[in-house]
Each structure stands twice: as C-alpha cells, then as structure tokens.
Write an enzyme that holds these catalytic residues in place. Structure first.
Site, mmCIF file in Angstrom:
data_model
loop_
_atom_site.group_PDB
_atom_site.id
_atom_site.type_symbol
_atom_site.label_atom_id
_atom_site.label_comp_id
_atom_site.label_asym_id
_atom_site.label_seq_id
_atom_site.Cartn_x
_atom_site.Cartn_y
_atom_site.Cartn_z
ATOM 1 N N ASP A 15 0.881 -1.101 -0.144
ATOM 2 C CA ASP A 15 -0.056 0.155 0.138
ATOM 3 C C ASP A 15 0.854 1.269 -0.001
ATOM 4 O O ASP A 15 0.691 2.026 -0.901
ATOM 5 C CB ASP A 15 -0.873 -0.088 1.202
ATOM 6 C CG ASP A 15 -2.001 -1.188 1.083
ATOM 7 O OD1 ASP A 15 -2.441 -1.260 0.018
ATOM 8 O OD2 ASP A 15 -2.237 -1.668 2.098
ATOM 9 N N ARG A 94 -1.648 3.649 17.102
ATOM 10 C CA ARG A 94 -1.734 4.478 15.812
ATOM 11 C C ARG A 94 -1.597 6.023 16.380
ATOM 12 O O ARG A 94 -1.157 6.893 15.318
ATOM 13 C CB ARG A 94 -3.250 4.285 15.394
ATOM 14 C CG ARG A 94 -3.215 2.806 14.461
ATOM 15 C CD ARG A 94 -2.039 2.709 13.542
ATOM 16 N NE ARG A 94 -2.147 1.573 12.528
ATOM 17 C CZ ARG A 94 -1.305 0.579 12.712
ATOM 18 N NH1 ARG A 94 -0.150 0.646 13.453
ATOM 19 N NH2 ARG A 94 -1.336 -0.498 11.863
ATOM 20 N N ASP A 123 -7.831 2.261 11.139
ATOM 21 C CA ASP A 123 -6.486 3.026 11.069
ATOM 22 C C ASP A 123 -6.651 4.715 10.463
ATOM 23 O O ASP A 123 -6.046 5.216 10.803
ATOM 24 C CB ASP A 123 -5.540 2.204 10.579
ATOM 25 C CG ASP A 123 -5.040 0.991 11.464
ATOM 26 O OD1 ASP A 123 -5.209 1.294 12.766
ATOM 27 O OD2 ASP A 123 -4.225 0.356 11.072
ATOM 28 N N SER A 172 -2.453 -10.662 7.035
ATOM 29 C CA SER A 172 -1.909 -9.115 7.198
ATOM 30 C C SER A 172 -1.712 -9.209 8.571
ATOM 31 O O SER A 172 -2.222 -9.535 9.424
ATOM 32 C CB SER A 172 -3.122 -8.295 6.908
ATOM 33 O OG SER A 172 -2.739 -6.818 7.330
#
Length: 407
Positions: A15, A94, A123, A172
C-alpha cells in the site's frame, strides 16, 4: 504544487509503496518523504522499509517512539482497557505513530501528510483524528482512488516497484510492543480453524507452570520478581515469559468503527498478564463502589482508545478519575502461568481494604460489632421487595384479575 512535499506513513509494504508514485502523479506533489515510527516492530520490518525507500529514491525517517508507546500501554493498564474481550494494541499505537509523523512533517516543511489505509478499516480514522487537528492537508490515496489489492499489485508490476508481499500475502500482520495481530486470507472465514503457524509470540500451552510476581506503583507496573524495570524491557520480558506458556491468544469477531464485522487473531502475552494482575490488585485496595463505577469509566476509556481519540476531552476527565483511584493501587500480585492462562493467585498491598479478622469465620465480632447485631439488618433486607410482591393483584388462569364481573 511545485516544490511542495508530503510526509507518508511508510512501512515499505504494498500500500505505502504504490502511494509514493501516486502522490506525485495523481496529487502533484514534487517530493515524498517516508516516515516509519518504531513502536516495537521486528527489525525485519525496518530493513524492508529502508530497502524499499532506497529503491524508490525516497528520503526515509525512522522515529523511535517505544517509550511514548509503552507509557500509553501502561495508561491502558490503569484503565483495565480491553475492547470486546482483548487488550487494545494497534489502537493504542496509531495515535502515537500519527503524532510522530506529524512532528516530522512539520519539521521538514511538508504541506501534507498521507497514509495508505483503505476506506474499510479503523486506522484511517485513528491517523486522521490526529492529523486533522493540524494545518496540513490529509491525503489517503488508497481510499480516495478506490484502489484494490489486485490493482495495486498490477500497478506495482507495471512501474517496477520494489514490492515484497510478506508471508506470500497470506495474512496481514501488525506487530508492536504490546500486541501482534493476524488477519486476512483463510482467517477471513469465521469457520476456519487456524493452524499454529499463525502464532509467533506464543507457544502452544503445555502442562508446565510458573509463577511471577508483578510490582505496581500507583497502578503502573514497575517490577518483575522484585527487579525494578523500565516499561519497555518489562513488557518485552513478560512477552517472552508469558508467551512461552501460551498466554495471550485471542480469536474473535471484532466490530469495527465503520460497522464492519471482521475476524481477528491477536497475541498479547505481557498485556494479558499485566491487565490480570492490575485488576486483581484493584480488587484488594478499592471499595465496591469505586470498583463498580470504575468499570463504567474503564469501558468508556477503552472505547475512546479504540477510536484513536486519545485527546478527546472525555478522556482527560476519565484519566482524572482513574489517576485518583490509582493512588492506592500499589503492591504486588503473584500470577501463575498455567494452561495458556495468566491467573492471579496472591496479592499484597499496604492499602488493602481488607481485614483477615473481620472476614474470618473464626472471629465472633467485627470491630466491636457482634454477629447478632446483623439480625436487624437481615429483617430489613428485602422488606420493600416483600411489600411489593404482597401487593400484586391475583390473576385468574385466563390472565384476568379476580374481581367478579357485574354481567
């Protein structure tokens, strides 16, 4: 946007790798800098990020935020923070990551910050809750351009981008100091039973046992087996120790903020151990009313933490209550690792709201109060309920009352 640059939350994965050329081609930025924030990931992830950044010609910054993140984790311990039954990990990290990236972006004179999150996950919200409080533009190429993983792979191949699909793209994985999450692939099927190879931090539980003593000061873990330790090494030590006994595995269906239900697998040995120990110590030193009310506070704290809203005014108010209660949460808790569980088996504190003499069946009086003095309390206990039950109307078998009909 000639001359302007953007700071990208950079992992070196698919990504964020495709975001680099897209930020130039589609958004018109002349320069992209990559920022990777260290919150306890494996060294291999930093190596991948470095290699990918070099191959892309991107200036790469690495920020060590382990200490800040560990402090946030211990805040979560004080608030017994779990979400739908598992210790928060990624959610806690985060905002720490977002704050570090924003600091680099401002220092480097960037006009914008960007991430590679999709429009389906949590996120994106956690990053942007921090960034949108700044004057910088916020960009999300994957979400805004509607990209799919298949499109990204094809685009990367066309552009000759250095993409490594870790673990053959099967899962993931997100790892930090506090937790390791595994999702995707076969795990997206709620009926799929994962094999042991999805786990890295935890061994399969065995019949072996071990006890460990955790020391707390004002609700914060400060020692293991009497040895004082700083937060980061304390967490790392317990991850290794508790993980070797299979402690800290969670497999659940999680409700995301956007309403999607997803299957998640987590490993969190140290978090499981410290949360269990902390709650056991609170049970010794807090009154029933404090414990009852704190459960509500803890739930609200965890919800805001899950949302990534660490700076919400409500959190500041909740912290004030939590910190007030934690003044008494000092002492030690002995935890036994057994059968994949971290079970508190002993606790001690000078602030204990407990009297062995009062609780013992072998003592006749409690602080000058004789057993027979409880007779009056027992008579009144349930009195209103008895009155209410006695006043209920009698019902006929057909559901009507017992009054005679005039007809």
């Amino acid at each position: 946007m000639t001359g302007q640059k953007v700071a990208l939350a950079f992992s070196g994965g698919l990504d964020t790798t495709v975001c680099v050329p897209l930020l130039k081609e589609e958004y018109g930025y002349d320069e992209v800098i990559g920022v990777t924030v260290d919150v306890g990931q494996p060294d291999s992830e930093f190596a991948e990020a470095h290699e990918t950044a070099d191959a892309l010609g991107v200036e790469h910054f690495v920020v060590d935020a382990n200490a800040e993140f560990a402090e946030r984790c211990f805040d979560a311990v004080k608030a017994n923070a779990t979400y739908q039954g598992y210790p928060l990990g990624t959610a806690l990290a985060r905002p720490v990551i977002a704050e570090a990236i924003l600091a680099v972006a401002e220092e480097e004179g960037c006009a914008a910050v960007a991430h590679g999150c999709t429009g389906k996950g949590n996120d994106q919200l956690r990053f942007e809750a921090v960034w949108r409080a700044s004057d910088l533009e916020v960009l999300a190429p994957v979400r805004e351009l509607g990209l799919t993983r298949e499109w990204e792979i094809e685009y990367a191949a066309e552009k000759g981008l250095p993409v490594e699909a870790g673990n053959d793209g099967e899962w993931s994985i997100d790892t930090n100091l506090w937790s390791r999450s595994v999702e995707g692939g076969d795990l997206e099927d709620p009926g799929y039973q994962p094999t042991g190879d999805i786990y890295d931090w935890t061994d399969a539980p065995t019949g072996d046992t071990e006890t460990v003593e955790i020391g707390f000061q004002n609700g914060v873990p400060v020692s293991v087996n009497g040895d004082e330790m700083d937060p980061v090494p304390l967490i790392e030590y317990l991850n290794d120790l508790a993980g070797s006994y299979g402690v800290g595995r969670t497999d659940l269906m999680e409700d995301r903020m956007l309403g999607l239900k997803v299957r998640e697998n987590y490993e969190h040995p140290a978090a499981t151990t410290l949360l269990a120990a902390h709650e056991a110590l609170e049970g010794l030193v807090l009154t029933k009313d404090e414990r009852d009310f704190k459960q509500q506070v803890d739930q609200q704290w965890a919800q805001k933490a899950y949302e990534g809203l660490a700076d919400h005014p409500l959190v500041a108010a909740l912290d004030a209550f939590v910190d007030e209660t934690q003044q008494k949460v000092t002492g030690t808790v002995t935890v036994k690792f057994e059968g994949g569980q971290a079970r508190p088996v002993a606790r001690e504190s000078e602030h204990a709201v407990y009297s062995a003499d009062a609780a013992s069946f072998d003592t006749e009086t409690v602080a000058g109060i004789a057993q027979e003095d409880a007779t009056g309390v027992a008579k009144y206990h349930g009195f209103q309920s008895r009155l209410a039950n006695a006043s209920k109307p009698e019902l006929k078998p057909d559901g009507g009352d017992n009054e005679e009909s005039d007809e």
